[in-house]
Design a protein around this motif. Structure first.
Motif, PDB file in Angstrom:
ATOM      1  N   ASP A   1     -42.477 -24.961 -37.936  1.00  0.00           N
ATOM      2  CA  ASP A   1     -43.957 -23.989 -38.425  1.00  0.00           C
ATOM      3  C   ASP A   1     -43.307 -23.069 -37.045  1.00  0.00           C
ATOM      4  O   ASP A   1     -44.297 -22.383 -36.114  1.00  0.00           O
ATOM      5  CB  ASP A   1     -45.252 -24.398 -37.722  1.00  0.00           C
ATOM      6  N   GLY A   2     -41.894 -22.790 -36.490  1.00  0.00           N
ATOM      7  CA  GLY A   2     -41.148 -22.103 -35.411  1.00  0.00           C
ATOM      8  C   GLY A   2     -41.257 -20.461 -36.204  1.00  0.00           C
ATOM      9  O   GLY A   2     -40.921 -20.522 -37.258  1.00  0.00           O
ATOM     10  N   VAL A   3     -41.817 -19.428 -34.855  1.00  0.00           N
ATOM     11  CA  VAL A   3     -41.117 -18.546 -35.030  1.00  0.00           C
ATOM     12  C   VAL A   3     -39.514 -18.015 -34.365  1.00  0.00           C
ATOM     13  O   VAL A   3     -39.611 -18.244 -33.747  1.00  0.00           O
ATOM     14  CB  VAL A   3     -42.139 -17.555 -35.538  1.00  0.00           C
ATOM     15  N   VAL A   4     -39.061 -17.243 -35.368  1.00  0.00           N
ATOM     16  CA  VAL A   4     -38.350 -16.120 -34.064  1.00  0.00           C
ATOM     17  C   VAL A   4     -38.659 -14.722 -34.845  1.00  0.00           C
ATOM     18  O   VAL A   4     -38.813 -14.640 -35.672  1.00  0.00           O
ATOM     19  CB  VAL A   4     -36.788 -16.573 -35.115  1.00  0.00           C
ATOM     20  N   LEU A   5     -38.742 -14.149 -33.505  1.00  0.00           N
ATOM     21  CA  LEU A   5     -38.883 -12.733 -34.217  1.00  0.00           C
ATOM     22  C   LEU A   5     -37.069 -12.001 -33.802  1.00  0.00           C
ATOM     23  O   LEU A   5     -36.843 -10.725 -34.684  1.00  0.00           O
ATOM     24  CB  LEU A   5     -39.521 -11.526 -32.343  1.00  0.00           C
ATOM     25  N   GLY A   6     -36.113 -11.993 -32.970  1.00  0.00           N
ATOM     26  CA  GLY A   6     -35.233 -10.973 -33.027  1.00  0.00           C
ATOM     27  C   GLY A   6     -33.837 -11.655 -33.487  1.00  0.00           C
ATOM     28  O   GLY A   6     -32.875 -11.373 -34.042  1.00  0.00           O
ATOM     29  N   ALA A   7     -33.886 -12.687 -32.955  1.00  0.00           N
ATOM     30  CA  ALA A   7     -32.080 -13.146 -33.230  1.00  0.00           C
ATOM     31  C   ALA A   7     -32.572 -15.345 -33.033  1.00  0.00           C
ATOM     32  O   ALA A   7     -32.691 -15.708 -31.893  1.00  0.00           O
ATOM     33  CB  ALA A   7     -30.581 -13.127 -32.738  1.00  0.00           C
ATOM     34  N   LEU A   8     -31.610 -15.715 -33.691  1.00  0.00           N
ATOM     35  CA  LEU A   8     -30.956 -17.116 -34.007  1.00  0.00           C
ATOM     36  C   LEU A   8     -29.893 -17.378 -33.995  1.00  0.00           C
ATOM     37  O   LEU A   8     -29.023 -16.180 -34.965  1.00  0.00           O
ATOM     38  CB  LEU A   8     -31.807 -17.941 -35.163  1.00  0.00           C
TER      39      LEU A   8
ATOM     40  N   ARG B   1     -46.330 -27.860 -29.177  1.00  0.00           N
ATOM     41  CA  ARG B   1     -46.760 -28.544 -30.381  1.00  0.00           C
ATOM     42  C   ARG B   1     -48.116 -29.005 -29.403  1.00  0.00           C
ATOM     43  O   ARG B   1     -47.940 -28.395 -28.912  1.00  0.00           O
ATOM     44  CB  ARG B   1     -45.139 -29.289 -30.653  1.00  0.00           C
TER      45      ARG B   1
END
Length: 279
Positions: A133-140, A162
């Motif tokens: 349930d983590g998010v990435v907006l721009g880049a991984l 958490r």
């Protein structure tokens, strides 16, 4: 794209780090926003209060005054409450780490960004969401590319581009731990179930970015080069799975890991950000 009226009520949340880093820009942002709209300004002392204020926003449109970490925290909180799709965020970038915000279309400078909050338009954007349930907006990025991971790298433009210790701990913007430069990794990369690179091919770097609200992630794998530079392997798809030996990855401003397997999926048009309208 939805437009906004200056009569909209704003909830201006000033991240503590922004006040410490550049108090003058914070003051300017507050003045411009308060002069142009009915604005309630909040100064949370830390991530727990930041989250509590955002949860009690009511009908006010939230404006984050802070850096990339503050924006990621707000998006993560709203995503985990399943309120992200119906909440349009705005941002005035203040702080030292702003590559994500600028790549997403937020103007540089307190005045320009505050005016975009007042007069801008909503832009819907895709989001990468992982299986924790983590998010990435721009880049991984896998693995982190710096010799010592202390500050995030610039985020490439996208076309137009958490509980406290559970929730709050995961939403906090701690400094990233120093991680020694990793060697070549042996990882399996799958895009929509299709293997792009397998364990027999050492890789130097993997990057994954949400596309320009098209529902697809853009994946680039750089194989280990010996002598001549190896040609990157590129693919696009709705899900990306990386598995293999323990690896760390950087998602926007945070380094996570080690993990042995992680899957990211694209949520199309998952969130809205206020950006300048067409001139």
């Amino acid at each position: 794209m939805a437009t906004f009226a200056t009569s909209d009520q704003l909830l201006v949340i000033v991240d503590p780090a922004a006040r410490e880093t550049d108090g003058e820009s914070v003051r300017i942002a507050k003045d411009v926003l308060s002069a142009g709209a009915a604005a309630k300004v909040c100064m949370p002392d830390g991530p727990e209060e930041f989250a509590r204020i955002l949860a009690r926003r009511g009908s006010r449109r939230p404006v984050v005054v802070g850096d990339d970490g503050a924006l990621v925290r707000a998006v993560t909180f709203l995503h985990r409450r399943r309120e992200l799709a119906d909440c349009v965020l705005a941002m005035v970038p203040v702080g030292g780490t702003l590559g994500v915000a600028h790549a997403l279309g937020v103007p540089a400078g307190a005045v320009a960004a505050a005016r975009a909050v007042l007069d801008g338009v909503e832009r819907r954007m895709d989001l990468l969401v992982d299986d924790s349930d983590g998010v990435v907006l721009g880049a991984l990025r896998i693995p982190p590319l710096a010799a010592a991971v202390e500050a995030p790298e610039p985020v490439p433009a996208r076309g137009w581009l958490r509980p406290y210790q559970t929730l709050v701990r995961s939403l906090s913007t701690r400094p990233a731990a120093v991680v020694p430069r990793p060697g070549p990794a042996r990882l399996r990369v799958e895009v929509d179930g299709r293997t792009v690179v397998d364990l027999d091919q050492p890789v130097e770097a993997i990057s994954v970015t949400p596309g320009a609200c098209g529902g697809l992630a853009e994946v680039e794998v750089r194989p280990l080069s010996v002598g001549a530079e190896a040609t990157p392997v590129r693919a696009s798809g709705r899900t990306v799975t990386v598995a293999g030996a323990d690896f760390r990855y950087r998602a926007d401003v945070a380094v996570t890991g080690p993990v042995r397997r992680r899957t990211w999926r694209v949520v199309e048009g998952a969130w809205g950000l206020t950006v300048p309208g067409a001139s």
